[in-house]
Design a protein around this motif. Structure first.
Motif, mmCIF file in Angstrom:
data_model
loop_
_atom_site.group_PDB
_atom_site.id
_atom_site.type_symbol
_atom_site.label_atom_id
_atom_site.label_comp_id
_atom_site.label_asym_id
_atom_site.label_seq_id
_atom_site.Cartn_x
_atom_site.Cartn_y
_atom_site.Cartn_z
ATOM 1 N N MET A 233 0.819 -1.213 0.000
ATOM 2 C CA MET A 233 0.000 0.000 0.000
ATOM 3 C C MET A 233 0.850 1.259 0.000
ATOM 4 O O MET A 233 0.455 2.268 -0.585
ATOM 5 C CB MET A 233 -0.921 0.010 1.222
ATOM 6 N N ALA B 92 -4.692 3.763 -7.108
ATOM 7 C CA ALA B 92 -5.723 3.404 -6.125
ATOM 8 C C ALA B 92 -6.081 1.929 -6.211
ATOM 9 O O ALA B 92 -6.295 1.277 -5.193
ATOM 10 C CB ALA B 92 -6.964 4.264 -6.337
ATOM 11 N N GLN C 75 -3.539 -0.139 -4.565
ATOM 12 C CA GLN C 75 -3.658 0.032 -3.110
ATOM 13 C C GLN C 75 -4.776 -0.825 -2.548
ATOM 14 O O GLN C 75 -4.644 -1.428 -1.488
ATOM 15 C CB GLN C 75 -3.955 1.483 -2.781
ATOM 16 N N ILE D 259 -11.294 7.130 -8.980
ATOM 17 C CA ILE D 259 -10.076 7.497 -8.272
ATOM 18 C C ILE D 259 -8.912 6.758 -8.918
ATOM 19 O O ILE D 259 -8.879 5.537 -8.931
ATOM 20 C CB ILE D 259 -10.190 7.149 -6.790
ATOM 21 N N PHE E 48 -4.027 9.717 -2.869
ATOM 22 C CA PHE E 48 -3.772 11.097 -2.481
ATOM 23 C C PHE E 48 -2.642 11.064 -1.485
ATOM 24 O O PHE E 48 -2.844 10.802 -0.317
ATOM 25 C CB PHE E 48 -5.033 11.696 -1.894
ATOM 26 N N THR F 289 -0.619 13.210 -0.280
ATOM 27 C CA THR F 289 -0.162 14.369 0.467
ATOM 28 C C THR F 289 -0.657 14.245 1.893
ATOM 29 O O THR F 289 -1.694 13.684 2.132
ATOM 30 C CB THR F 289 -0.757 15.653 -0.118
ATOM 31 N N VAL F 290 0.112 14.750 2.810
ATOM 32 C CA VAL F 290 -0.334 14.735 4.198
ATOM 33 C C VAL F 290 -0.645 16.170 4.597
ATOM 34 O O VAL F 290 0.151 16.833 5.225
ATOM 35 C CB VAL F 290 0.732 14.106 5.099
ATOM 36 N N ASP F 291 -1.774 16.633 4.137
ATOM 37 C CA ASP F 291 -2.316 17.901 4.588
ATOM 38 C C ASP F 291 -1.584 19.135 4.063
ATOM 39 O O ASP F 291 -2.192 20.140 3.761
ATOM 40 C CB ASP F 291 -2.351 17.929 6.120
ATOM 41 N N LEU F 292 -0.259 19.056 3.906
ATOM 42 C CA LEU F 292 0.482 20.233 3.443
ATOM 43 C C LEU F 292 0.525 20.246 1.919
ATOM 44 O O LEU F 292 -0.248 19.581 1.250
ATOM 45 C CB LEU F 292 1.897 20.185 4.005
ATOM 46 N N LEU G 193 -2.318 20.095 -0.908
ATOM 47 C CA LEU G 193 -3.641 20.311 -0.332
ATOM 48 C C LEU G 193 -3.905 21.785 -0.069
ATOM 49 O O LEU G 193 -5.045 22.180 0.079
ATOM 50 C CB LEU G 193 -3.773 19.531 0.974
ATOM 51 N N ASP G 194 -2.846 22.579 -0.007
ATOM 52 C CA ASP G 194 -3.023 23.999 0.284
ATOM 53 C C ASP G 194 -4.043 24.642 -0.637
ATOM 54 O O ASP G 194 -4.802 25.490 -0.229
ATOM 55 C CB ASP G 194 -1.684 24.745 0.137
ATOM 56 N N PHE H 182 -6.673 23.490 -1.887
ATOM 57 C CA PHE H 182 -8.083 23.200 -1.624
ATOM 58 C C PHE H 182 -8.587 23.928 -0.395
ATOM 59 O O PHE H 182 -9.761 24.076 -0.201
ATOM 60 C CB PHE H 182 -8.283 21.716 -1.356
ATOM 61 N N ARG H 183 -7.660 24.312 0.448
ATOM 62 C CA ARG H 183 -8.058 24.707 1.784
ATOM 63 C C ARG H 183 -9.061 25.838 1.773
ATOM 64 O O ARG H 183 -8.818 26.911 1.268
ATOM 65 C CB ARG H 183 -6.825 25.127 2.569
ATOM 66 N N GLY H 184 -10.194 25.608 2.367
ATOM 67 C CA GLY H 184 -11.174 26.670 2.495
ATOM 68 C C GLY H 184 -11.869 27.037 1.204
ATOM 69 O O GLY H 184 -12.608 27.997 1.157
ATOM 70 N N GLU I 233 -12.867 17.694 -3.243
ATOM 71 C CA GLU I 233 -12.196 17.699 -1.941
ATOM 72 C C GLU I 233 -12.874 16.754 -0.963
ATOM 73 O O GLU I 233 -12.216 16.068 -0.195
ATOM 74 C CB GLU I 233 -12.193 19.109 -1.345
ATOM 75 N N TRP J 230 -11.906 9.399 0.904
ATOM 76 C CA TRP J 230 -11.030 8.298 0.483
ATOM 77 C C TRP J 230 -9.839 8.146 1.429
ATOM 78 O O TRP J 230 -9.469 7.053 1.837
ATOM 79 C CB TRP J 230 -10.559 8.538 -0.959
ATOM 80 N N LYS J 231 -9.260 9.274 1.785
ATOM 81 C CA LYS J 231 -8.107 9.251 2.680
ATOM 82 C C LYS J 231 -8.517 8.682 4.050
ATOM 83 O O LYS J 231 -7.818 7.841 4.621
ATOM 84 C CB LYS J 231 -7.624 10.692 2.852
ATOM 85 N N ALA K 158 -3.439 11.725 9.904
ATOM 86 C CA ALA K 158 -3.569 12.452 8.633
ATOM 87 C C ALA K 158 -4.997 12.526 8.092
ATOM 88 O O ALA K 158 -5.339 13.462 7.383
ATOM 89 C CB ALA K 158 -2.653 11.835 7.577
ATOM 90 N N ASP L 217 -8.852 16.491 7.211
ATOM 91 C CA ASP L 217 -9.631 16.482 5.968
ATOM 92 C C ASP L 217 -11.065 16.072 6.213
ATOM 93 O O ASP L 217 -11.998 16.677 5.702
ATOM 94 C CB ASP L 217 -8.998 15.509 4.966
ATOM 95 N N ASP M 176 -8.288 27.305 7.030
ATOM 96 C CA ASP M 176 -9.675 26.835 6.964
ATOM 97 C C ASP M 176 -10.180 26.670 8.397
ATOM 98 O O ASP M 176 -9.536 26.022 9.220
ATOM 99 C CB ASP M 176 -9.697 25.506 6.229
ATOM 100 N N ARG N 88 -10.777 23.050 9.568
ATOM 101 C CA ARG N 88 -9.497 22.350 9.682
ATOM 102 C C ARG N 88 -8.744 22.795 10.940
ATOM 103 O O ARG N 88 -8.118 21.999 11.642
ATOM 104 C CB ARG N 88 -8.670 22.674 8.434
ATOM 105 N N GLN O 27 -15.292 28.850 4.248
ATOM 106 C CA GLN O 27 -14.631 28.325 5.439
ATOM 107 C C GLN O 27 -13.290 28.999 5.678
ATOM 108 O O GLN O 27 -12.563 28.630 6.582
ATOM 109 C CB GLN O 27 -14.406 26.808 5.299
ATOM 110 N N LYS O 28 -12.925 29.973 4.812
ATOM 111 C CA LYS O 28 -11.617 30.607 4.950
ATOM 112 C C LYS O 28 -11.605 31.578 6.110
ATOM 113 O O LYS O 28 -12.458 32.476 6.179
ATOM 114 C CB LYS O 28 -11.281 31.356 3.667
#
Lengths: 220, 478
Positions: free
Chosen positions: A144, A150, A153, A200, A204, A206-209, A212-213, A215-217, B147, B153-154, B227, B231, B296, B299, B355-356
């Motif tokens: 995995m 995907a 995995q 899919i 994915f 990435t671990v949050d950083l 992903l930036d 997408f944030r918000g 998203e 999925w994650k 992790a 999300d 966010d 988050r 959400q920003k």
């Protein structure tokens, strides 16, 4: 347990580890699915053998689920999916095959050392069964993390789960094995449907950083 | 019929009914009614004499705390959800069939969590936690945006791996118990396991606990296995963020605590404390730093949940009557405060349409009630007196100072770092010039106010019977 039945159980559990290794170096999705089918068949044989030697009839149900669901339905569905998604040619690997194989050998050695060390009071069969099962689990985890696709995995997760079923079947008289198998089958069915419905392709990773930036918000 | 059965049957039946009934208004009302009935059944467990434990169900001092808390937050989240969902339908973010599915999944999730809490069987507990995970995965992905699907999925993959590791640990516990307790179901029953534990093979238990800690620890959201959590909180509907933070993390923690008690019953096995202390501190300090750069709002509060789960795990890892008491109190206070924050944030996000954090400003001017309410809730979660979180954090810190000053310094460091981040964001959210004209608030603030009132009450005065009860549980935890 007689000498012969012990040897056969040993052979089948060891076979499962071997097939796990084979999955690690399959670099095409199609071949990977074929190998996974073999994995499920070996698991079916191992569980059925346990059912016979332990005289535990409920394990036949687990074996039947492994055969019908994991060796027939799931690979069939995944064949269709990879053809629809047009990704049946290659598997992208994060780490090279040689390195992954070496890591796999290290994991098997680790699980044998750990398991044989801590289970000195258990029967010889339970010890080796658990050692093999842990090897299959760790090889599934390795798969995995080294694959990006995907579908592969999902295959890695299913092989991990086969290791768990092997451990549960080998633990003498363990209740709820059938229920746990069913619960896992539902989980896997959801994953496969998820892959199919949402197309899919890549995991994915990435671990949050990082990526992903962006997408944030920005939802909705 | 015993209330413990009702706690399970009501959500299961409501889930089936909600799946069949069309009409989201009716569904939302039925969801609240079913949650209310479940809560009443849970409250009845407190009053009525407890049923004797059998092979499948168990009610004792420890899990009753979790059950009552679970059903209470489940009820208030259902109340909040009714207003939230109505707005989502009006704005077209969700369509009625999805809402029907959502309500059915909500009750199924409550069933899964309650089953995990009341079951006396480690195998059934595993199945129940898996069920609760699956239903939340489906609800996290309900908006069907890129998203949301990615978050689901994650969550799914990491949650599945966690749950697989937990199953391996469960099998190992069975293998350790089987020579002592015999084949079959008796070797998976908590009450038997606790009695037989002194005769189990310690080496096997050690290995089992490591797998269980990693597996269920993933679900608790402990670093480095956290992790999925930010999300899942950020992309799902806000009532689900509240339930995830307030309840599901607790259910996984309950599983860890049960296995910790099992380990403590076998003196020759490793002490589970240091592992929990280490993971708890790591989560606290890591999450405290991560709080600074969040943009966010959901988050941001998700990382705050990781921080608090770290504190709670740390407290239980330290062990002893005082630290366990503090951990238990902190768990209750965190659940109530964090779900209250998510109720408030849910309304703010609906009003502002984003959400920003950058774009949510000047709440104290545009929506005074909502803004000041959130400000109080953030101060509460940051551990300011007179709220209950202050009391529990103070107890965690002071009990640690008495026994391990070096660890206490790290703990205080983490708390201060998180405090700074919370104040920083509080300032930007509440003050400044609002960039949008005031729009009316639609959702009733009763759920939010109820939670905050309890948290405030607990900070000022803890009733004697409650203290006795929690002290008893703390002793039970060892």
């Amino acid at each position: 347990m007689g000498h012969m039945s012990f040897d056969i159980a040993h052979l089948l559990a060891g076979g499962l580890v071997l097939v796990s290794f084979m999955m690690i170096y399959q670099d095409r999705l199609h071949a990977l699915l074929n190998t996974f089918t073999l994995h499920a068949l070996v698991l079916t044989a191992a569980v059925a053998w346990q059912a016979w030697t332990q005289g535990a009839d409920h394990l036949y149900i687990t074996a039947a689920i492994a055969l019908i669901f994991k060796a027939i339905i799931i690979p069939g569905a995944l064949y269709r999916i990879i053809r629809r998604l047009g990704i049946h040619r290659e598997v992208e690997q994060v780490v090279g095959t040689g390195l992954t194989m070496l890591a796999g050998m290290g994991l098997v050695a680790l699980s044998i050392v750990v398991m044989l060390d801590v289970t000195t009071k258990a029967t010889a069969f339970a010890r080796e069964d658990l050692a093999f099962a842990l090897s299959v689990v760790l090889l599934g985890l390795l798969m995995m993390v080294t694959r990006r696709n995907a579908v592969s995995q999902v295959v890695g997760f299913m092989s991990l789960e086969n290791g768990l079923i092997l451990a549960a079947a080998g633990a003498k008289g363990m209740p709820l094995v059938v229920e746990i198998t069913v619960a896992f089958s539902i989980l896997i069915a959801f994953i496969v449907i998820g892959v199919f419905l949402f197309r899919i392709r890549e995991r994915f990773d990435t671990v949050d950083l990082g990526a992903l930036d962006r997408f944030r918000g920005e939802m909705r | 019929m015993s209330p413990v059965v009702l706690v399970l049957i009501v959500p299961a039946a409501a889930s089936a009914l909600l799946a069949l009934l069309p009409g989201y208004r009716l569904g939302a009302r039925l969801n609240v009614v079913a949650s209310l009935l479940t809560f009443l059944a849970a409250a009845a467990l407190l009053v009525l004499p407890r049923p004797a434990p059998n092979d499948y169900l168990l009610v004792d001092d420890l899990n009753i705390v979790f059950i009552v808390l679970n059903c209470f937050v489940g009820l208030t989240a259902a109340m909040f959800s009714a207003g939230y969902i109505g707005h989502e339908i009006e704005t077209g973010h969700l369509s009625p069939p999805y809402v029907r599915f959502y309500h059915a999944m909500y009750q199924l999730m409550m069933f899964g969590m309650n089953l995990a809490l009341v079951t006396n069987n480690i195998g059934l507990m595993w199945v129940a936690i898996e069920l609760a995970t699956l239903t939340t995965v489906l609800m996290v992905g309900i908006y069907r945006t890129h998203e949301a699907l990615e978050a689901a999925w994650k969550y799914f993959i990491l949650g599945s791996v966690g749950i697989a590791l937990a199953l391996f640990g469960t099998i190992l516990v069975y293998v350790a118990a089987q020579p002592v307790l015999g084949d079959g179901t008796p070797s998976m029953v908590w009450t038997n396991l606790m009695k037989g534990a002194p005769h189990f093979d310690p080496a096997l238990l050690n290995l089992a606990f490591i797998f269980l800690m990693l597996g269920y620890g993933t679900k608790v959201g402990l670093a480095p296995l956290h992790a999925w959590l930010p999300d899942a909180h950020a992309e799902g509907p806000t009532p689900i963020s509240a339930v995830l933070s307030g309840l599901l993390l607790n259910v996984a923690l309950y599983a860890v605590l049960r296995f910790k008690m099992l380990m403590a019953a076998q003196p020759a096995a490793i002490a589970p404390g240091p592992l929990m202390v280490g993971m708890g501190l790591l989560s606290l300090i890591f999450a405290a730093f991560m709080l600074y750069r969040r943009r966010d709002i959901k988050r941001f509060f998700a990382y705050s949940s990781i921080e608090h789960m770290g504190i709670i795990t740390f407290a239980f890892g330290m062990g002893g009557p005082l630290a366990n008491f503090a951990g238990l109190l902190h768990m209750v206070m965190h659940s109530l405060t964090k779900s209250a924050i998510f109720y408030s944030v849910g309304q703010i996000v609906q009003i502002k349409g984003t959400q920003k954090i950058d774009r949510i400003r000047g709440l104290s001017q545009s929506h005074p009630a909502l803004g000041w309410g959130l400000a109080l809730a953030i101060l509460a979660i940051a551990g300011m007196p007179p709220f209950g979180v202050f009391l529990s954090e103070f107890l965690v810190v002071s009990s640690t100072f008495a026994r391990a000053p070096a660890l206490a310094l790290l703990l205080v460091f983490g708390l201060l770092v998180a405090f700074g981040a919370l104040l920083l964001h509080l300032n930007s959210l509440i003050f400044g010039e609002p960039d949008s004209p005031p729009t009316p608030v639609r959702i009733s603030p009763s759920a939010f106010r109820l939670h905050m009132a309890i948290v405030l009450m607990a900070g000022i005065y803890l009733p004697g019977p409650l203290v006795d009860w929690f002290q008893n549980v703390a002793r039970l935890l060892g």
